[in-house]
Design an enzyme around this catalytic site. Structure first.
Site, PDB file in Angstrom:
ATOM      1  N   SER A 119      -5.666   5.594   7.887  1.00 11.29           N
ATOM      2  CA  SER A 119      -6.888   5.053   7.306  1.00 11.29           C
ATOM      3  C   SER A 119      -7.643   4.290   8.387  1.00 11.29           C
ATOM      4  O   SER A 119      -7.057   3.901   9.410  1.00 11.29           O
ATOM      5  CB  SER A 119      -6.528   4.104   6.156  1.00 11.29           C
ATOM      6  OG  SER A 119      -7.625   3.317   5.755  1.00 11.29           O
TER       7      SER A 119
ATOM      8  N   TYR B 100      -1.997  -2.965   2.491  1.00  3.56           N
ATOM      9  CA  TYR B 100      -2.418  -1.602   2.819  1.00  3.56           C
ATOM     10  C   TYR B 100      -2.594  -1.438   4.331  1.00  3.56           C
ATOM     11  O   TYR B 100      -2.131  -0.462   4.925  1.00  3.56           O
ATOM     12  CB  TYR B 100      -3.719  -1.286   2.091  1.00  3.56           C
ATOM     13  CG  TYR B 100      -4.197   0.131   2.258  1.00  3.56           C
ATOM     14  CD1 TYR B 100      -3.599   1.174   1.549  1.00  3.56           C
ATOM     15  CD2 TYR B 100      -5.265   0.439   3.094  1.00  3.56           C
ATOM     16  CE1 TYR B 100      -4.045   2.475   1.685  1.00  3.56           C
ATOM     17  CE2 TYR B 100      -5.719   1.740   3.241  1.00  3.56           C
ATOM     18  CZ  TYR B 100      -5.106   2.755   2.533  1.00  3.56           C
ATOM     19  OH  TYR B 100      -5.554   4.049   2.677  1.00  3.56           O
TER      20      TYR B 100
END
Length: 249
Positions: free
Chosen positions: A142, A155
């Protein structure tokens, strides 16, 4: 389509394949000549996609945190299609909270799914990739694995970790002609994003993104196919942002 980016004769395992980016990757891989094993905990969506793709696909209900489940997925690829050439670690969870409000339970859960899951997948896939004479592993990280983002302590930690795992594994496996690369999507129009931010129209505006729009799952899938294909045969240990320029500079 260039012959170099076709996947004729190759067999791939794609996790989180029931919807979003994983489903886009599965469709593109199959259209490019690959046979695919679709793993997902979303059984209804996964089975529907396998039925759509026909003889080129198999579905396995798969929790990426389960090592035995990984062995079953790899075994399905070999039993159904005779080999394994490609692993796409796409399955992930995305939850946000300021660091002082984050919970140990949620932090650990994201690490298990987003980081330990791909680690277990690499371990399960390597013997078959080696037996095939080499192959490609693509880890979907990501932009939160490239820079800090508020509210992303759990995350971001998992996705930075996946970036590091990619680079170390690329060095460990290079002698076996197994390439390992990471892809770093930005804001992509997927159900996972919609669940957190609310549904929005495809191609909606994104003023903070230099290209001024949200990306589409198919745009990520095109890069993943390139990294899975022989067109990227001299690329390993690299990271690729698909974010409309968001992390530029």
């Amino acid at each position: 389509m260039s012959d170099a980016v076709r996947l004729d004769g190759k067999v791939a395992v794609i996790t989180g394949a029931g919807r979003g980016q994983g489903a886009a990757e599965a469709r593109l891989f199959a259209a490019s000549g690959a046979r695919v094993v679709l793993g997902d905990v979303r059984e209804e969506e996964g089975r529907a996609l396998a039925a759509e793709l026909g003889d080129a696909a198999r579905f396995v209900r798969h929790d990426v945190t389960d090592a035995d489940g990984w062995r079953a997925v790899v075994g399905t690829a070999v039993d159904a299609f005779g080999r394994l050439d490609i692993l796409v670690n796409n399955a992930a969870l995305w939850r946000t909270a300021p660091v002082e409000e984050e919970t140990e339970e949620n932090f650990a859960r994201l690490l298990r799914v987003n980081l330990i899951g791909p680690f277990l997948g690499i371990q399960a896939a390597v013997p078959e990739l080696r037996r095939a004479g080499g192959g490609s592993i693509v880890n979907i990280s990501s932009t939160a694995g490239l820079r800090g983002i508020p509210g992303h302590s759990a995350y971001g930690a998992s996705k930075f970790g996946l970036r590091g795992l990619t680079k170390s594994a690329a060095l460990d496996l290079a002698a076996d002609r197994i390439r390992v690369n990471s892809v770093h999507p930005g804001m992509i129009d997927t159900p996972m994003i919609a669940e957190v931010l609310g549904a929005g129209p495809a191609g909606r505006q994104a003023p903070r993104v230099p290209l001024r729009r949200v990306g589409q799952p198919e745009e990520v899938a095109e890069l993943v196919r390139f990294l899975a294909s022989d067109a990227s045969a001299y690329i390993t240990g690299a990271e690729f942002a698909v974010d409309g320029g968001l992390t530029t500079g």
